[in-house]
Scaffold this active site. Structure first.
Site, PDB file in Angstrom:
ATOM      1  N   ALA A 122       0.859  -1.177   0.000  1.00  0.00           N
ATOM      2  CA  ALA A 122       0.000   0.000   0.000  1.00  0.00           C
ATOM      3  C   ALA A 122       0.899   1.232   0.000  1.00  0.00           C
ATOM      4  O   ALA A 122       2.073   1.155   0.370  1.00  0.00           O
ATOM      5  CB  ALA A 122      -0.893  -0.016   1.237  1.00  0.00           C
ATOM      6  N   GLY A 158       0.706  -5.048   1.079  1.00  0.00           N
ATOM      7  CA  GLY A 158      -0.551  -5.153   0.331  1.00  0.00           C
ATOM      8  C   GLY A 158      -0.365  -5.836  -1.020  1.00  0.00           C
ATOM      9  O   GLY A 158      -1.303  -6.445  -1.544  1.00  0.00           O
ATOM     10  N   GLU A 182      -0.494  -9.413  -0.269  1.00  0.00           N
ATOM     11  CA  GLU A 182      -1.889  -9.724   0.088  1.00  0.00           C
ATOM     12  C   GLU A 182      -2.783  -9.745  -1.140  1.00  0.00           C
ATOM     13  O   GLU A 182      -3.679 -10.580  -1.257  1.00  0.00           O
ATOM     14  CB  GLU A 182      -2.389  -8.699   1.121  1.00  0.00           C
ATOM     15  N   GLU A 223       5.418  -4.914   6.820  1.00  0.00           N
ATOM     16  CA  GLU A 223       4.738  -3.809   7.535  1.00  0.00           C
ATOM     17  C   GLU A 223       5.327  -3.572   8.925  1.00  0.00           C
ATOM     18  O   GLU A 223       5.326  -2.458   9.426  1.00  0.00           O
ATOM     19  CB  GLU A 223       3.234  -4.103   7.666  1.00  0.00           C
TER      20      GLU A 223
HETATM   21  N1  DAK Z   1       4.572   3.162  -0.866  1.00  0.00           N
HETATM   22  C1  DAK Z   1       4.930   4.310  -1.478  1.00  0.00           C
HETATM   23  N2  DAK Z   1       6.007   4.430  -2.279  1.00  0.00           N
HETATM   24  C2  DAK Z   1       6.765   3.353  -2.455  1.00  0.00           C
HETATM   25  C3  DAK Z   1       6.467   2.103  -1.844  1.00  0.00           C
HETATM   26  C4  DAK Z   1       5.301   2.032  -1.023  1.00  0.00           C
HETATM   27  N3  DAK Z   1       4.909   0.896  -0.436  1.00  0.00           N
HETATM   28  N4  DAK Z   1       7.422   1.220  -2.206  1.00  0.00           N
HETATM   29  C5  DAK Z   1       8.260   1.889  -3.023  1.00  0.00           C
HETATM   30  N5  DAK Z   1       7.868   3.163  -3.176  1.00  0.00           N
HETATM   31  C6  DAK Z   1       8.512   4.216  -3.972  1.00  0.00           C
HETATM   32  C7  DAK Z   1       9.759   4.738  -3.275  1.00  0.00           C
HETATM   33  O1  DAK Z   1       9.408   5.726  -2.306  1.00  0.00           O
HETATM   34  C8  DAK Z   1      10.510   5.331  -4.449  1.00  0.00           C
HETATM   35  O2  DAK Z   1       9.929   6.553  -4.792  1.00  0.00           O
HETATM   36  P1  DAK Z   1      10.840   7.888  -5.002  1.00  0.00           P
HETATM   37  O3  DAK Z   1      11.633   8.041  -3.778  1.00  0.00           O
HETATM   38  O4  DAK Z   1      11.659   7.530  -6.223  1.00  0.00           O
HETATM   39  O5  DAK Z   1       9.840   8.955  -5.249  1.00  0.00           O
HETATM   40  C9  DAK Z   1      10.197   4.365  -5.570  1.00  0.00           C
HETATM   41  O6  DAK Z   1       8.999   3.681  -5.183  1.00  0.00           O
HETATM   42  C10 DAK Z   1      11.285   3.311  -5.779  1.00  0.00           C
HETATM   43  O7  DAK Z   1      11.521   2.685  -4.532  1.00  0.00           O
HETATM   44  P2  DAK Z   1      13.002   2.515  -3.913  1.00  0.00           P
HETATM   45  O8  DAK Z   1      13.898   3.614  -4.355  1.00  0.00           O
HETATM   46  O9  DAK Z   1      12.839   2.297  -2.479  1.00  0.00           O
HETATM   47  O10 DAK Z   1      13.457   1.167  -4.663  1.00  0.00           O
HETATM   48  P3  DAK Z   1      14.477   0.085  -4.149  1.00  0.00           P
HETATM   49  O11 DAK Z   1      14.677  -0.830  -5.306  1.00  0.00           O
HETATM   50  O12 DAK Z   1      15.695   0.712  -3.537  1.00  0.00           O
HETATM   51  O13 DAK Z   1      13.750  -0.694  -2.965  1.00  0.00           O
HETATM   52  C11 DAK Z   1      11.862  -1.855  -1.976  1.00  0.00           C
HETATM   53  C12 DAK Z   1      12.622  -1.483  -3.276  1.00  0.00           C
HETATM   54  C13 DAK Z   1      10.575  -2.578  -2.386  1.00  0.00           C
HETATM   55  C14 DAK Z   1      12.705  -2.799  -1.120  1.00  0.00           C
HETATM   56  C15 DAK Z   1      11.540  -0.565  -1.164  1.00  0.00           C
HETATM   57  O14 DAK Z   1      10.945   0.386  -2.058  1.00  0.00           O
HETATM   58  C16 DAK Z   1      10.607  -0.793  -0.024  1.00  0.00           C
HETATM   59  O15 DAK Z   1      10.998  -1.286   1.041  1.00  0.00           O
HETATM   60  N6  DAK Z   1       9.335  -0.399  -0.199  1.00  0.00           N
HETATM   61  C17 DAK Z   1       8.339  -0.455   0.852  1.00  0.00           C
HETATM   62  C18 DAK Z   1       7.866  -1.874   1.082  1.00  0.00           C
HETATM   63  C19 DAK Z   1       6.847  -1.936   2.206  1.00  0.00           C
HETATM   64  O16 DAK Z   1       7.149  -1.594   3.371  1.00  0.00           O
HETATM   65  N7  DAK Z   1       5.635  -2.407   1.871  1.00  0.00           N
HETATM   66  C20 DAK Z   1       4.563  -2.472   2.840  1.00  0.00           C
HETATM   67  C21 DAK Z   1       3.776  -1.191   2.860  1.00  0.00           C
HETATM   68  S1  DAK Z   1       2.447  -1.198   4.040  1.00  0.00           S
HETATM   69  C22 DAK Z   1      -5.153  -2.002   3.940  1.00  0.00           C
HETATM   70  C23 DAK Z   1      -4.767  -2.818   2.926  1.00  0.00           C
HETATM   71  C24 DAK Z   1      -3.425  -3.073   2.722  1.00  0.00           C
HETATM   72  C25 DAK Z   1      -2.483  -2.451   3.523  1.00  0.00           C
HETATM   73  C26 DAK Z   1      -2.873  -1.634   4.527  1.00  0.00           C
HETATM   74  C27 DAK Z   1      -4.238  -1.395   4.745  1.00  0.00           C
HETATM   75  N8  DAK Z   1      -6.579  -1.752   4.186  1.00  0.00           N
HETATM   76  C28 DAK Z   1      -7.545  -2.551   3.443  1.00  0.00           C
HETATM   77  C29 DAK Z   1      -6.972  -0.804   5.089  1.00  0.00           C
HETATM   78  C30 DAK Z   1      -1.087  -2.689   3.239  1.00  0.00           C
HETATM   79  C31 DAK Z   1      -0.086  -2.050   3.847  1.00  0.00           C
HETATM   80  C32 DAK Z   1       1.245  -2.093   3.239  1.00  0.00           C
HETATM   81  O17 DAK Z   1       1.468  -2.685   2.227  1.00  0.00           O
END
Ligand code: DAK
Length: 257
Positions: A65, A108, A111, A131
């Site tokens: 997400a 997400g 998921e 997360e």
């Molecule tokens: N959200 C927003 N932007 C994201 C992102 C994310 N989850 N993942 C990547 N990006 C963006 C980065 O900010 C970056 O943008 P700029 O800085 O260039 O503007 C761009 O994508 C490229 O990412 P990186 O530079 O970080 O790329 P890398 O190859 O170095 O790293 C990575 C890739 C996947 C390891 C890293 O980007 C990362 O750790 N991303 C976050 C992964 C994460 O924590 N995912 C979980 C998020 S929480 C719900 C339903 C679902 C959910 C919640 C509620 N309801 C029904 C209520 C789900 C929650 C989640 O998923």
């Protein structure tokens, strides 16, 4: 549609939905999720679509997400947005959905892939529920579906550490159907989709619904549910056609009736 690309008939009766925010690794913001829900609902009603394939791009299926969109929200904000409604509507899709996953399927994104019915993965696929690393926990089924797929020990490890699961491990543990080289993962998903799309569509939907019941109810109730759907297939023309074609030693011509 800004964040979703739709392509119909990529194979006979197979439609492709592509998540399209490549700069953000297809992070699932509210608009993307609404567009995805609307497109899936449209395809669920579309007579020419029997099977749906959902994909991202080679680098990411979806990295979760949109953290930037969620960061400042309160519990009440999250409750009012009621994203769960959108996810529930996707979960209720009658037609089979195949996730074609390459690169990151995180949070997400993982998921969403698990909400689909089958997963074809490229060798580069990485699954995870990270997360915990950003101060929260899975909220769209991660703790439930990953645990059912991988068993308690591994699911617990992934959810509590945020570690990723490789494609190889995802295959060996039954999370995904198949892994193939990145050049052909989408093609492979189309092939599987086309084979299912050639089956009698009403029986396919009833069978999908029955398999999913195995995750909802106990065995006795599940068997009763299955039995009723089994009876129901005998009121379709396709059941008559399928059995007659077998007896007459010819290919069946299923018409979805
Ligand atoms: N959200 C927003 N932007 C994201 C992102 C994310 N989850 N993942 C990547 N990006 C963006 C980065 O900010 C970056 O943008 P700029 O800085 O260039 O503007 C761009 O994508 C490229 O990412 P990186 O530079 O970080 O790329 P890398 O190859 O170095 O790293 C990575 C890739 C996947 C390891 C890293 O980007 C990362 O750790 N991303 C976050 C992964 C994460 O924590 N995912 C979980 C998020 S929480 C719900 C339903 C679902 C959910 C919640 C509620 N309801 C029904 C209520 C789900 C929650 C989640 O998923």
């Amino acid at each position: 549609m800004e964040h979703i690309l739709l392509e119909k008939q990529v194979r006979p009766h197979v439609s492709l939905i592509r998540l399209n925010r490549p700069q953000q690794l297809n992070a699932l913001n509210l608009q993307l999720m609404s567009e995805l829900r609307d497109t899936i609902q449209e395809l669920d009603q579309d007579q020419d679509t029997h099977v749906i394939v959902v994909t991202g791009d080679e680098k990411a299926f979806a990295a979760g997400a949109d953290i930037k969109q969620m960061e400042g929200k309160s519990s009440v904000d999250m409750l009012k947005i009621d994203q769960f409604n959108t996810w529930d509507q996707i979960r209720k899709t009658k037609k089979p959905i195949i996730a074609a996953v390459s690169g990151f399927a995180l949070g997400g994104g993982c998921e969403l892939a698990m909400t689909c019915d089958m997963i074809i993965a490229s060798e580069s696929a990485k699954f995870g529920q990270p997360e915990i690393k950003i101060g929260t926990m899975p909220g769209a089924g991660g703790t439930q579906r990953l645990t059912r797929a991988l068993g308690k020990a591994k699911a617990m490890e992934l959810v509590l550490t945020g570690d990723f699961l490789s494609a190889e491990e995802a295959l060996s543990r039954g999370l995904v159907n198949k892994i193939v080289p990145v050049e052909i993962y989408l093609e492979e998903a189309f092939e599987l989709a086309a084979r299912i799309a050639a089956m009698p569509p009403i029986s396919v939907q009833l069978a999908k619904e029955s398999v999913n019941q195995a995750f909802e109810v106990g065995l006795s109730q599940g068997l009763v549910f299955e039995r009723k759907n089994f009876y129901l297939t005998f009121s379709t023309e396709d059941q008559k056609e399928g059995m007659n074609a077998f007896i007459e030693k010819r290919k069946p011509n299923f018409r979805g009736k």
